[in-house]
Design a protein around this motif. Sequence first.
Motif, short mmCIF file in Angstrom:
data_model
loop_
_atom_site.label_atom_id
_atom_site.label_comp_id
_atom_site.label_asym_id
_atom_site.label_seq_id
_atom_site.Cartn_x
_atom_site.Cartn_y
_atom_site.Cartn_z
N ASP A 272 9.46 50.59 19.75
CA ASP A 272 9.77 50.17 21.11
C ASP A 272 10.72 48.98 21.03
O ASP A 272 10.63 48.18 20.11
N ILE A 273 11.62 48.90 21.98
CA ILE A 273 12.51 47.74 22.02
C ILE A 273 12.49 47.19 23.43
O ILE A 273 12.63 47.94 24.40
N LYS A 274 12.31 45.90 23.54
CA LYS A 274 12.43 45.26 24.86
C LYS A 274 13.56 44.25 24.76
O LYS A 274 13.43 43.24 24.10
N PRO A 275 14.66 44.52 25.43
CA PRO A 275 15.72 43.51 25.40
C PRO A 275 15.43 42.40 26.40
O PRO A 275 14.95 42.66 27.50
N ILE A 276 15.68 41.18 25.99
CA ILE A 276 15.52 40.03 26.88
C ILE A 276 16.89 39.38 26.98
O ILE A 276 17.49 39.03 25.97
N ILE A 277 17.37 39.27 28.18
CA ILE A 277 18.73 38.77 28.36
C ILE A 277 18.70 37.51 29.21
O ILE A 277 17.63 37.05 29.58
N GLY A 278 19.83 37.00 29.52
CA GLY A 278 19.90 35.83 30.37
C GLY A 278 20.29 34.58 29.61
O GLY A 278 20.33 33.50 30.17
N TYR A 279 20.59 34.73 28.31
CA TYR A 279 20.89 33.55 27.53
C TYR A 279 22.32 33.07 27.68
O TYR A 279 22.67 32.04 27.13
N VAL A 280 23.13 33.83 28.38
CA VAL A 280 24.47 33.29 28.66
C VAL A 280 24.77 33.47 30.14
O VAL A 280 25.92 33.61 30.55
N HIS A 281 23.70 33.43 30.94
CA HIS A 281 23.86 33.58 32.39
C HIS A 281 24.62 32.38 32.93
O HIS A 281 24.20 31.25 32.74
N THR A 282 25.73 32.65 33.57
CA THR A 282 26.62 31.57 33.96
C THR A 282 26.70 31.38 35.46
O THR A 282 27.46 30.55 35.93
N GLY A 283 26.01 32.22 36.22
CA GLY A 283 26.11 32.05 37.66
C GLY A 283 27.51 32.31 38.17
O GLY A 283 27.97 31.63 39.08
N ILE A 284 28.19 33.31 37.59
CA ILE A 284 29.57 33.60 38.00
C ILE A 284 29.61 34.04 39.45
O ILE A 284 30.49 33.63 40.22
N GLU A 285 28.65 34.89 39.84
CA GLU A 285 28.71 35.41 41.20
C GLU A 285 28.47 34.31 42.21
O GLU A 285 29.06 34.29 43.28
N LYS A 286 27.63 33.36 41.87
CA LYS A 286 27.36 32.25 42.78
C LYS A 286 28.56 31.33 42.85
O LYS A 286 28.93 30.85 43.92
N THR A 287 29.19 31.06 41.69
CA THR A 287 30.37 30.21 41.68
C THR A 287 31.49 30.83 42.49
O THR A 287 32.24 30.14 43.17
N ALA A 288 31.58 32.17 42.44
CA ALA A 288 32.67 32.84 43.15
C ALA A 288 32.55 32.67 44.66
O ALA A 288 33.55 32.72 45.36
N GLU A 289 31.34 32.45 45.15
CA GLU A 289 31.20 32.29 46.59
C GLU A 289 31.75 30.98 47.08
O GLU A 289 31.94 30.79 48.28
N ASP A 290 31.99 30.07 46.15
CA ASP A 290 32.40 28.74 46.53
C ASP A 290 33.89 28.54 46.42
O ASP A 290 34.39 27.46 46.67
N LYS A 291 34.62 29.54 45.99
CA LYS A 291 36.03 29.37 45.71
C LYS A 291 36.87 30.29 46.56
O LYS A 291 36.44 31.36 46.97
N ALA A 292 38.11 29.89 46.82
CA ALA A 292 39.03 30.77 47.54
C ALA A 292 39.27 32.03 46.72
O ALA A 292 39.06 32.05 45.53
N TYR A 293 39.73 33.07 47.40
CA TYR A 293 39.83 34.38 46.75
C TYR A 293 40.65 34.37 45.48
O TYR A 293 40.26 34.96 44.48
N TRP A 294 41.79 33.67 45.50
CA TRP A 294 42.60 33.72 44.29
C TRP A 294 42.03 32.83 43.20
O TRP A 294 42.30 33.01 42.03
N LYS A 295 41.18 31.88 43.59
CA LYS A 295 40.54 31.06 42.57
C LYS A 295 39.34 31.77 41.96
O LYS A 295 38.84 31.35 40.92
N VAL A 296 38.87 32.82 42.62
CA VAL A 296 37.75 33.57 42.05
C VAL A 296 38.22 34.34 40.83
O VAL A 296 37.43 34.62 39.92
N ILE A 297 39.51 34.69 40.80
CA ILE A 297 39.99 35.56 39.73
C ILE A 297 39.72 34.98 38.34
O ILE A 297 39.16 35.67 37.50
N PRO A 298 40.05 33.71 38.06
CA PRO A 298 39.72 33.21 36.72
C PRO A 298 38.22 33.14 36.46
O PRO A 298 37.78 33.31 35.32
N VAL A 299 37.44 32.92 37.53
CA VAL A 299 36.00 32.84 37.33
C VAL A 299 35.45 34.20 36.93
O VAL A 299 34.68 34.35 35.98
N VAL A 300 35.91 35.22 37.64
CA VAL A 300 35.39 36.56 37.43
C VAL A 300 35.92 37.17 36.14
O VAL A 300 35.26 37.98 35.50
N GLU A 301 37.10 36.73 35.70
CA GLU A 301 37.68 37.23 34.45
C GLU A 301 36.80 36.93 33.26
O GLU A 301 36.82 37.63 32.26
#
Lengths: 428, 236, 171
Positions: free
Chosen positions: A73-102
């Motif tokens: 059995d394998i249980k993957p545990i993730i979240g060790y490089v969770h960066t909150g990209i989606e949350k950060t993107a809500e705070d930026k203008a659309y063209w500024k989201v591009i480097p965040v999402v990249e």
Amino acid sequence: MSPVDHDTTEQSEQLSEYRRREQSITLSALEPPAGGEGEERQELLTLNFGPHHPATHGVLRLLVTLQGEVVRDIKPIIGYVHTGIEKTAEDKAYWKVIPVVERMDYLAYHFNAMTFCGAVETLAEVEVPKRGEYLRVIHMELNRIMSHLVWLGTSALDLGAISMFWYCFREREKVLDLFEMSTGQRMHTRYFQVGGVIEDIPLGFAEKLSAFLAEMPTRVNQYRALLHSNEIVLQRLRGTGLLDAGRLLEFGVTGPLLRAAGNPWDLRKAAPYCSYGDFDFKIPIGTVGDNYDRFNVRFTEMDESVAIIRQALEGLPEGPWITSDRKVALPPRHELATSMEALIHHFKLVTEGLRVPPGEAYYPVESPRGELGCWVRSDGSAKPARVHMRDPSFVNLQAFSEMAEGGYIADMIATLAALDPILGGIDR
Amino acid sequence: MALRRARAAVGRASVADPATGPAGEGLGARVDPEALRVRELGASQLLRGGELEGPAQPAHLEGADLERHVEERVMTTTLEKAVAWARSNSFFPATFGLACCAIEMMSIVAARTDVARFGYEAFRASPRQADLLILSGRVSIKMAPIVRRIYDQMLEPKWAISMGACCSSMGVFNNYALVPADKFMPVDVHVPGCPPRPEALMHGVLKLRKMVLDDPDMSWRERYGAVGTEEVLPGA
Amino acid sequence: MPDATGLELIAQELGSAVLDTVYFRERATLEVEPASIRTVLARLRDRGYAFMASLHGVDYYPEEPRLGVLYELLDMGRVDRISVKLRVPCDGAEVDSAVPDRPGDLGWRTASHQEREVYDMFGVRFRDHPDLRRILMPEDYEGHPQRRDFPQGGEPVLFTYNDSKRPRAPA
């Protein structure tokens, strides 16, 4: 260690206690473990392949339950490089989201940007000019080649074929040189903007790209020749990590993993976006869906990407590379000196950002790992209200447990390599 | 014979080449290879005994000859400097890639920016065997205690390079999920960039090398008063 | 995407479960009652939308009901996509999980990690999910980060050499 063979009768009195005990050991039958015999009663061992491990392709933690060497059995545990990209993107203008999402799936940065820009272009009803689309295709396919090269180098490293790493990174440097020439950056280039690409390709790019394309098929053949008939590679990859297409679809797996199992689902052909319909290329598929097929599919995908880039380069139309809608894209700089409207548009775009009419849109593309989608919700302001990136590795990881069950640990490592997980995309 | 030829070559060269310096220069000065060879040969002749040019004599040196021999073959330094020289030229980086910067860290091992030129290609997976932690990528709050634990497991002397903008100073993402590396571990060199080019990371590593070379007593525990942070196994 | 008429036909077939249909920029969205999500998904699967491409959450703050869960379905045979949306209020955010098998309705295995992510980020509980715990944040984290009223967070930038100059409260 066989029992020492000498005459024991007269020497036994001179032998030490230790030697006498040693001689009495026979290796014929070991005591079965308490609780009965048979393989099923063996103890299960849960081992932690911690986030810091050379073979986990990033900070993936696996809790592996083993029975001997066999993975149960394998249980993957993730979240060790969770960066909150989606949350950060809500705070930026659309063209500024591009480097965040990249920076999400960090080996497929142009794809991340493409999917976000595509979603915003859908919402804002922006038309991307043909030249912009062809340039996007060139950069996306170069990125696909680069991603597969890094995958190949690191996977071969996991298997033990260490020299592949240097060969693959040599070609990768050539691709990154091309990116640096056209965009100024090696990785996370911020080249794709809403409405097209930020800049036209410079003089000399076409020649350098043609030289690269002339050489790349030979290289792919060389790398294929190094691995595909190698006895060790065959033994390690043939028949390991098998999962059939039906099961993969239940897990939501797409991309080379699904194609290796025989299902020719590829968004570039099924639902062409960004002028992919103009190009003539094939979709490589495998037969059984084991690790060997996955390797072959990715090799052939590199060849097909070269073909696509060649066609895009030859057919590159003249014209603008970004939309001329001044409410979405910056006006060219020379206009700022003469036109008042251009100045105002520039000012509004830089300070506030572009306004997108309210709505929700999901835009999927075919990234090197599968279906990469971006769901954008806009509430009419200059900042997105929600950006969700549907990452292929996040979904593909769910199938990993079933792929590796029943095999050995070594097969698990090979399967993890062939799965091509990118933890930045998994954790976002 | 070889000595005479070498001397002649130097004689010819030294008129035009001002780089030939006096014997006994310190470490790092430019040494003309021809002149060095001559001095080496001369010194071994000295050891074999007697005249520099002449029939070989049984070896024994004394007085001025001995001093000259020692001057030309032996260099003195402090133990700390010698150890620092050895340490700085043989970092064993830990394989610790977190995110995008890890790909550029892999690039320095690759052939174009070759880290093996400097002696740092021995990336060790086990922190017990590594002495340089290159934090490449963003450190999330779930990962921070693990990074700290890995750093504690490394043996003294150890150094840390914070590669990239994210671990040095939150980078593009200053939000709830990330922790800057300086918050939980001391960092010696910060390399800016997103991601830094392999050449930039190499520059950072070489800067660390210079730091270690110049300041032999670089133990961070004394610098930061950080005693009591060694990893202690339960029950020990 | 099914076109506007196709969408209306699907909505009619699903009956009272559908609260609203939206056809925007050639994308079809069905808004459904949270209680009937399993039936809707099963019926759409029978119609051909057998692949769940994505399951994600949204926070519609300040509109109520606040939390939304979206299911992006794909019909590979006809290359057709449809979105199913449901909205739940913040307190009482409970939805039937799409993962477990039910009699006559095969579960969607791909929803497993994705529902955990929605729970982690928004706080929507999925009933009968086999393993509902946080997936991206640490297990003992408090709060649901992607809600709109959760602060962005962030740390002041501090380097090792200027640690002693960090502004401290007066002793």
